[in-house]
Design a protein around this motif. Structure first.
Motif, mmCIF file in Angstrom:
data_model
loop_
_atom_site.group_PDB
_atom_site.id
_atom_site.type_symbol
_atom_site.label_atom_id
_atom_site.label_comp_id
_atom_site.label_asym_id
_atom_site.label_seq_id
_atom_site.Cartn_x
_atom_site.Cartn_y
_atom_site.Cartn_z
ATOM 1 N N ARG A 250 0.835 -1.201 0.000
ATOM 2 C CA ARG A 250 0.000 0.000 0.000
ATOM 3 C C ARG A 250 0.872 1.255 0.000
ATOM 4 N NH1 ARG A 250 -1.342 2.136 5.901
ATOM 5 N NH2 ARG A 250 -0.389 3.894 4.823
ATOM 6 N N ASP A 251 0.217 2.424 -0.115
ATOM 7 C CA ASP A 251 0.918 3.700 0.005
ATOM 8 C C ASP A 251 1.350 3.917 1.446
ATOM 9 O OD1 ASP A 251 0.569 4.335 -2.672
ATOM 10 O OD2 ASP A 251 -1.395 5.231 -2.310
ATOM 11 N N SER A 358 11.354 -1.775 5.155
ATOM 12 C CA SER A 358 10.059 -2.320 4.768
ATOM 13 C C SER A 358 9.214 -2.417 6.024
ATOM 14 C CB SER A 358 10.221 -3.689 4.101
ATOM 15 O OG SER A 358 9.012 -4.114 3.508
ATOM 16 N N LEU A 359 8.062 -1.754 6.016
ATOM 17 C CA LEU A 359 7.207 -1.638 7.186
ATOM 18 C C LEU A 359 5.962 -2.506 7.012
ATOM 19 C CD1 LEU A 359 6.553 -0.126 9.892
ATOM 20 C CD2 LEU A 359 5.407 1.593 8.485
ATOM 21 N N PHE A 360 5.633 -3.273 8.047
ATOM 22 C CA PHE A 360 4.477 -4.168 8.023
ATOM 23 C C PHE A 360 3.507 -3.758 9.128
ATOM 24 C CE2 PHE A 360 7.951 -6.270 6.012
ATOM 25 C CZ PHE A 360 7.391 -7.002 4.978
ATOM 26 N N LEU A 361 2.312 -3.327 8.737
ATOM 27 C CA LEU A 361 1.272 -2.908 9.668
ATOM 28 C C LEU A 361 0.188 -3.977 9.694
ATOM 29 C CD1 LEU A 361 0.939 0.811 8.494
ATOM 30 C CD2 LEU A 361 2.515 -0.151 10.192
ATOM 31 N N ARG A 362 -0.178 -4.423 10.886
ATOM 32 C CA ARG A 362 -1.168 -5.489 11.010
ATOM 33 C C ARG A 362 -2.201 -5.102 12.054
ATOM 34 N NH1 ARG A 362 0.685 -9.731 8.156
ATOM 35 N NH2 ARG A 362 2.942 -9.746 7.702
ATOM 36 N N SER A 375 8.396 6.527 6.744
ATOM 37 C CA SER A 375 8.862 6.621 5.355
ATOM 38 C C SER A 375 9.419 7.997 5.017
ATOM 39 C CB SER A 375 7.714 6.285 4.396
ATOM 40 O OG SER A 375 6.663 7.225 4.532
ATOM 41 N N ASP A 376 9.616 8.830 6.021
ATOM 42 C CA ASP A 376 10.145 10.185 5.841
ATOM 43 C C ASP A 376 11.444 10.160 5.034
ATOM 44 O OD1 ASP A 376 11.022 12.767 6.025
ATOM 45 O OD2 ASP A 376 11.057 12.843 8.217
ATOM 46 N N ARG A 377 11.494 10.953 3.995
ATOM 47 C CA ARG A 377 12.670 11.004 3.123
ATOM 48 C C ARG A 377 13.944 11.392 3.875
ATOM 49 N NH1 ARG A 377 14.748 8.928 -1.400
ATOM 50 N NH2 ARG A 377 13.216 8.785 -3.060
ATOM 51 N N GLU A 378 13.806 12.143 4.980
ATOM 52 C CA GLU A 378 14.972 12.584 5.743
ATOM 53 C C GLU A 378 15.713 11.416 6.383
ATOM 54 O OE1 GLU A 378 16.309 15.566 6.067
ATOM 55 O OE2 GLU A 378 14.842 16.461 4.718
ATOM 56 N N LEU A 379 15.056 10.260 6.483
ATOM 57 C CA LEU A 379 15.683 9.113 7.133
ATOM 58 C C LEU A 379 16.551 8.294 6.196
ATOM 59 C CD1 LEU A 379 12.627 7.752 9.196
ATOM 60 C CD2 LEU A 379 14.333 9.435 9.887
ATOM 61 N N PHE A 380 16.479 8.577 4.890
ATOM 62 C CA PHE A 380 17.125 7.726 3.895
ATOM 63 C C PHE A 380 17.963 8.556 2.921
ATOM 64 C CE2 PHE A 380 12.970 5.999 5.112
ATOM 65 C CZ PHE A 380 13.328 4.749 5.578
ATOM 66 N N PRO A 381 18.918 7.903 2.254
ATOM 67 C CA PRO A 381 19.710 8.624 1.247
ATOM 68 C C PRO A 381 18.822 9.125 0.103
ATOM 69 C CG PRO A 381 20.743 6.530 1.809
ATOM 70 C CD PRO A 381 19.383 6.514 2.421
ATOM 71 N N ALA A 389 9.077 0.614 1.757
ATOM 72 C CA ALA A 389 7.858 -0.050 1.299
ATOM 73 C C ALA A 389 6.934 -0.278 2.495
ATOM 74 C CB ALA A 389 8.197 -1.379 0.643
ATOM 75 N N VAL A 390 5.637 -0.229 2.246
ATOM 76 C CA VAL A 390 4.656 -0.401 3.315
ATOM 77 C C VAL A 390 3.686 -1.513 2.925
ATOM 78 C CG1 VAL A 390 2.899 0.693 4.748
ATOM 79 C CG2 VAL A 390 4.840 2.035 3.923
ATOM 80 N N GLN A 391 3.472 -2.441 3.847
ATOM 81 C CA GLN A 391 2.525 -3.538 3.670
ATOM 82 C C GLN A 391 1.524 -3.538 4.817
ATOM 83 O OE1 GLN A 391 5.972 -4.270 1.308
ATOM 84 N NE2 GLN A 391 5.957 -4.138 3.503
ATOM 85 N N TRP A 392 0.331 -4.064 4.567
ATOM 86 C CA TRP A 392 -0.675 -4.098 5.623
ATOM 87 C C TRP A 392 -1.483 -5.396 5.582
ATOM 88 C CZ3 TRP A 392 -6.127 -4.173 5.135
ATOM 89 C CH2 TRP A 392 -6.597 -4.123 3.815
ATOM 90 N N SER A 393 -2.074 -5.706 6.713
ATOM 91 C CA SER A 393 -2.964 -6.860 6.813
ATOM 92 C C SER A 393 -4.016 -6.549 7.866
ATOM 93 C CB SER A 393 -2.185 -8.116 7.207
ATOM 94 O OG SER A 393 -3.072 -9.195 7.458
#
Length: 464
Positions: A250-251, A358-362, A375-381, A389-393
């Motif tokens: 997901r987004d 990669s983040l997993f929300l359940r 997912s803040d851009r400031e945390l990554f190059p 990436a974000v996943q959910w269930s």
């Protein structure tokens, strides 16, 4: 560790909806038709004692079989795993998918790798071939092992290389238990670094589970005063299960917001489809060829008795997950809430840098929770196109209404690796146990290559 993981997966399957349960069984287990026949034949009419006994026997034999191959140098370890799995009543191992010798490696990595490795290669690959051929869809390999030594010292690294040679394009992910820094094996610094240098070349990603951190989680968050290895394995198993269980991409933002890494038209890659194991994991978090060290974080972690008295909310869970990542912590205790990537230059402290995650929300509302804090851009190059990436269930995980699991490619494993490297250099300078490794083909040149490989990886992370 593997037994605990499959037990966790089977337990989550039993607590899930029928469709999710079937998906979990299909992914991680081979389910016999005999189990279904046993259930269907007993429906509709009352059973006498003999019929019930016969049905229970059928269920025991037809329990879901783990898609796994067990390899160890001592048969008692394999036999113990077989017994524990069968005792669970939910699943079992296939005893025909095991390989064991009558003697261990004596905690000598060189002996396990150079001596036993070559002897077991063809047999091990044949067992793996049979298991892969039993899959309708083969998604890759997850190898689980200790790095300190033990009865299979060196053999796990050899098997990883053999799988890479035989299945060159298959995703290969390692879950490795990092030893207690106080010491588990006298030569653990040698074994750990030799294993790490091999896996960093053979695997797509290496998840590092630190025993010290697992113990602290048990003590400080679960209230277990004297945690056993079973307690620590249970924590590690829940972390990896939080990643492996079925999920949908997901987004990262709530209410249809644009995901980090979306194209100019606002289309996010793969949104709305099922996550593909292990392909998506390795693609999402292992984008840099020289950076393959992974860490797992999970929140909330609490005693089972506290769950019913806890209020869950996505903003607080995601805020804690973000701060755990910034602090380089793998548990919620002692977080530095002053760390902020935008304020580093103002002297607020140096935060942990991250290549990708990669983040997993359940749980309840996981499809719409705003994950932009993580997912803040400031945390990554800036050069990483899609760093988070974000996943959910929708289903609960571990009985909790909401749960976050973060798999990150970050600097967290670097400090313990650096300390282990320093101890290894000290031992090498004293020529400690060098002759035992030289007897099995690991001499000065092999040690220097292994240490240099690990130093190169550490330099890559420090340059972030």
């Amino acid at each position: 560790m593997g037994t605990e993981l499959f037990s966790t997966l089977a337990r989550e399957a039993d607590a899930s909806s029928a469709s999710t349960r079937d998906e979990i069984h299909e992914t991680f287990f081979r389910t016999s038709q005999a189990r279904r026949r046993g259930h269907s034949s007993s429906s509709g009419a009352s059973e006498n004692d003999a019929q019930k006994e016969n049905r229970n026997a059928i269920d025991s034999r037809a329990a879901p079989v783990a898609r796994a191959v067990l390899i160890d140098m001592e048969p008692k370890v394999v036999q113990s795993s077989l017994r524990r799995a069968k005792k669970s009543g939910r699943w079992r191992y296939d005893s025909a998918r095991t390989l064991a010798f009558q003697s261990g490696s004596g905690n000598n990595w060189a002996r396990g790798y150079n001596t036993y490795g070559a002897q077991t290669r063809e047999t091990a690959l044949e067992l793996v071939r049979r298991e892969t051929e039993a899959c309708d869809h083969f998604g890759g390999f997850l190898l689980m092992q200790s790095m300190a030594g033990g009865t299979g010292a060196g053999l796990g690294a050899y098997v990883a290389e053999a799988l890479r040679d035989e299945y060159a394009h298959a995703p290969l992910l390692n879950h490795c238990v990092w030893p207690h820094e106080s010491g588990e094996v006298i030569v653990q610094s040698y074994n750990t670094l030799l294993t790490a240098s091999t896996l960093l070349d053979a695997s797509d990603g290496v998840i590092v589970a630190q025993n010290d951190q697992l113990r602290l989680t048990c003590v400080k968050q679960l209230g277990i005063e004297r945690p056993t290895f079973d307690d620590m394995n249970a924590v590690a198993a829940k972390q990896i299960a939080g990643v492996l269980l079925p999920s949908v991409r997901r987004d990262s933002c709530a209410n249809g917001g644009v995901m980090v890494g979306a194209d100019a038209a606002g289309n996010s890659p793969g949104v709305g489809r099922r996550a593909h194991l292990l392909h998506d994991l390795t693609r999402d978090v292992c984008q840099h060829p020289s950076a393959r060290l992974l860490s797992l974080r999970q929140t909330p972690v609490m005693p089972e008795a506290s769950v019913d008295f806890t209020t869950f909310a996505w903003p607080s869970l995601l805020k804690r997950t973000r701060q755990m990542l910034l602090s380089g912590a793998t548990l919620e205790e002692g977080l530095d809430w002053g760390l902020d990537p935008a304020a580093v230059g103002a002297g607020r402290g140096r935060h942990t840098k991250c290549f990708a995650a990669s983040l997993f929300l359940r749980g309840l509302g996981s499809d719409a929770a705003d994950a932009s804090l993580v997912s803040d851009r400031e945390l990554f190059p800036k050069w990483v196109p899609a760093p988070c990436a974000v996943q959910w269930s929708p289903g609960r995980f571990d009985g909790k209404e909401m749960s976050c699991t973060l798999l990150s490619n970050c600097q967290t494993p670097c400090p313990p690796i650096g300390r282990m490297l320093a101890r290894a250099y000290q031992m090498r300078a004293a020529r400690a146990y060098a002759h035992q490794y030289a007897e099995h083909g690991v001499g000065d040149e092999e040690f220097e290559q292994a240490f240099a490989r690990v130093e190169d990886v550490l330099a890559t992370y420090r340059a972030l």
